[in-house]
Design a protein around this motif. Structure first.
Motif, mmCIF file in Angstrom:
data_model
loop_
_atom_site.group_PDB
_atom_site.id
_atom_site.type_symbol
_atom_site.label_atom_id
_atom_site.label_comp_id
_atom_site.label_asym_id
_atom_site.label_seq_id
_atom_site.Cartn_x
_atom_site.Cartn_y
_atom_site.Cartn_z
ATOM 1 N N VAL A 16 0.858 -1.187 0.000
ATOM 2 C CA VAL A 16 0.000 0.000 0.000
ATOM 3 C C VAL A 16 0.895 1.238 0.000
ATOM 4 N N ASP A 17 0.379 2.352 -0.533
ATOM 5 C CA ASP A 17 1.153 3.593 -0.545
ATOM 6 C C ASP A 17 1.263 4.165 0.863
ATOM 7 N N THR A 18 0.125 4.296 1.535
ATOM 8 C CA THR A 18 0.082 4.851 2.881
ATOM 9 C C THR A 18 -0.780 3.940 3.743
ATOM 10 N N LEU A 19 -0.164 3.280 4.705
ATOM 11 C CA LEU A 19 -0.885 2.308 5.520
ATOM 12 C C LEU A 19 -2.026 2.960 6.302
ATOM 13 N N ALA A 20 -1.795 4.112 6.882
ATOM 14 C CA ALA A 20 -2.844 4.765 7.672
ATOM 15 C C ALA A 20 -4.086 5.030 6.821
ATOM 16 N N ALA A 21 -3.902 5.510 5.600
ATOM 17 C CA ALA A 21 -5.039 5.784 4.715
ATOM 18 C C ALA A 21 -5.732 4.486 4.316
ATOM 19 N N ALA A 22 -4.947 3.438 4.044
ATOM 20 C CA ALA A 22 -5.536 2.145 3.680
ATOM 21 C C ALA A 22 -6.354 1.583 4.836
ATOM 22 N N GLY A 33 11.870 0.459 9.464
ATOM 23 C CA GLY A 33 11.537 -0.546 8.463
ATOM 24 C C GLY A 33 10.117 -0.390 7.959
ATOM 25 N N PRO A 34 9.585 -1.422 7.334
ATOM 26 C CA PRO A 34 8.218 -1.343 6.813
ATOM 27 C C PRO A 34 7.191 -1.308 7.943
ATOM 28 N N LYS A 35 6.045 -0.733 7.637
ATOM 29 C CA LYS A 35 4.882 -0.778 8.524
ATOM 30 C C LYS A 35 3.948 -1.837 7.951
ATOM 31 N N THR A 36 3.347 -2.636 8.825
ATOM 32 C CA THR A 36 2.437 -3.673 8.349
ATOM 33 C C THR A 36 1.164 -3.697 9.193
ATOM 34 N N SER A 37 0.150 -4.304 8.642
ATOM 35 C CA SER A 37 -1.097 -4.591 9.347
ATOM 36 C C SER A 37 -1.674 -5.844 8.709
ATOM 37 N N TRP A 38 -2.414 -6.594 9.486
ATOM 38 C CA TRP A 38 -2.977 -7.861 9.020
ATOM 39 C C TRP A 38 -4.499 -7.814 9.052
ATOM 40 N N LEU A 58 -0.768 -6.223 4.851
ATOM 41 C CA LEU A 58 -0.649 -4.944 4.160
ATOM 42 C C LEU A 58 0.706 -4.357 4.529
ATOM 43 N N VAL A 59 1.462 -3.884 3.535
ATOM 44 C CA VAL A 59 2.830 -3.407 3.762
ATOM 45 C C VAL A 59 3.017 -2.018 3.176
ATOM 46 N N GLU A 60 3.520 -1.101 4.006
ATOM 47 C CA GLU A 60 3.981 0.215 3.530
ATOM 48 C C GLU A 60 5.486 0.245 3.693
ATOM 49 N N TRP A 61 6.198 0.395 2.582
ATOM 50 C CA TRP A 61 7.659 0.449 2.635
ATOM 51 C C TRP A 61 8.102 1.811 3.146
ATOM 52 N N PRO A 62 9.268 1.888 3.791
ATOM 53 C CA PRO A 62 9.789 3.188 4.219
ATOM 54 C C PRO A 62 10.169 4.033 2.995
ATOM 55 N N PRO A 63 10.241 5.365 3.153
ATOM 56 C CA PRO A 63 10.616 6.228 2.026
ATOM 57 C C PRO A 63 11.926 5.780 1.387
ATOM 58 N N GLY A 64 11.939 5.771 0.062
ATOM 59 C CA GLY A 64 13.139 5.398 -0.682
ATOM 60 C C GLY A 64 13.289 3.910 -0.953
ATOM 61 N N HIS A 65 12.451 3.078 -0.330
ATOM 62 C CA HIS A 65 12.530 1.632 -0.562
ATOM 63 C C HIS A 65 11.881 1.303 -1.908
ATOM 64 N N PRO A 66 12.513 0.433 -2.711
ATOM 65 C CA PRO A 66 11.878 0.054 -3.979
ATOM 66 C C PRO A 66 10.619 -0.786 -3.731
ATOM 67 N N ASP A 67 9.774 -0.867 -4.741
ATOM 68 C CA ASP A 67 8.589 -1.718 -4.643
ATOM 69 C C ASP A 67 9.033 -3.166 -4.463
ATOM 70 N N GLY A 68 8.379 -3.869 -3.554
ATOM 71 C CA GLY A 68 8.639 -5.286 -3.350
ATOM 72 C C GLY A 68 9.908 -5.580 -2.584
#
Length: 137
Positions: free
Chosen positions: A76-82, A104-109, A120-130
């Motif tokens: 997800v782009d922004t975990l809080a919004a999702a 690191g990444p933020k997650t929610s299940w 659900l995964v939001e990568w930290p700024p600058g992290h590539p997709d995946g």
């Protein structure tokens, strides 16, 4: 080679389709397999092709998710919004977690109607997709 999509067998296609469309998937197409069997192909609006298939085979009975599938991970782009959107849609995502620490990444299940777990995964700024080899160095 590349992965085309994941296919989940579901107990109630309409209920599962409601869940996954609330999650953000869009229906790409349907196939009637006869004998009551049906499947629906889904993708996220930003994806170029299918990424999930829901298969309903009523003659096979209820789905047993304890058969080896662990979870589906969705970026997800922004975990809080999702999480806000999903909660507003009646879904029940879990609390935010930081499995790689605070930078690191933020997650929610959350869990679908058949018990399949979704991360659900939001990568930290600058992290590539995946996930990349750099995530394991």
């Amino acid at each position: 080679m590349k992965t085309l999509f994941v296919s989940y067998r579901v107990t109630d296609l309409d209920r599962s389709l409601g869940f996954y469309t609330a999650l953000g998937y869009a229906e790409l197409g349907r196939v009637d397999g006869g004998d009551g069997s049906r499947l629906v192909i889904l993708k996220f609006p930003g994806e170029p092709a299918a990424s999930l298939e829901l298969v309903h085979r009523p003659l096979d009975g209820r789905v047993d998710v304890g058969s080896g599938v662990d979870h589906l991970a969705i970026q997800v782009d922004t975990l809080a919004a999702a999480l806000e959107r999903l909660t507003d849609a009646g879904l029940e995502p879990g609390p935010v977690q930081y499995p790689g620490g605070p930078h690191g990444p933020k997650t929610s299940w959350l869990t679908d109607p058949d018990g399949y777990r979704i991360e659900l995964v939001e990568w930290p700024p600058g992290h590539p997709d995946g996930l990349t080899p750099a995530d394991f160095s």
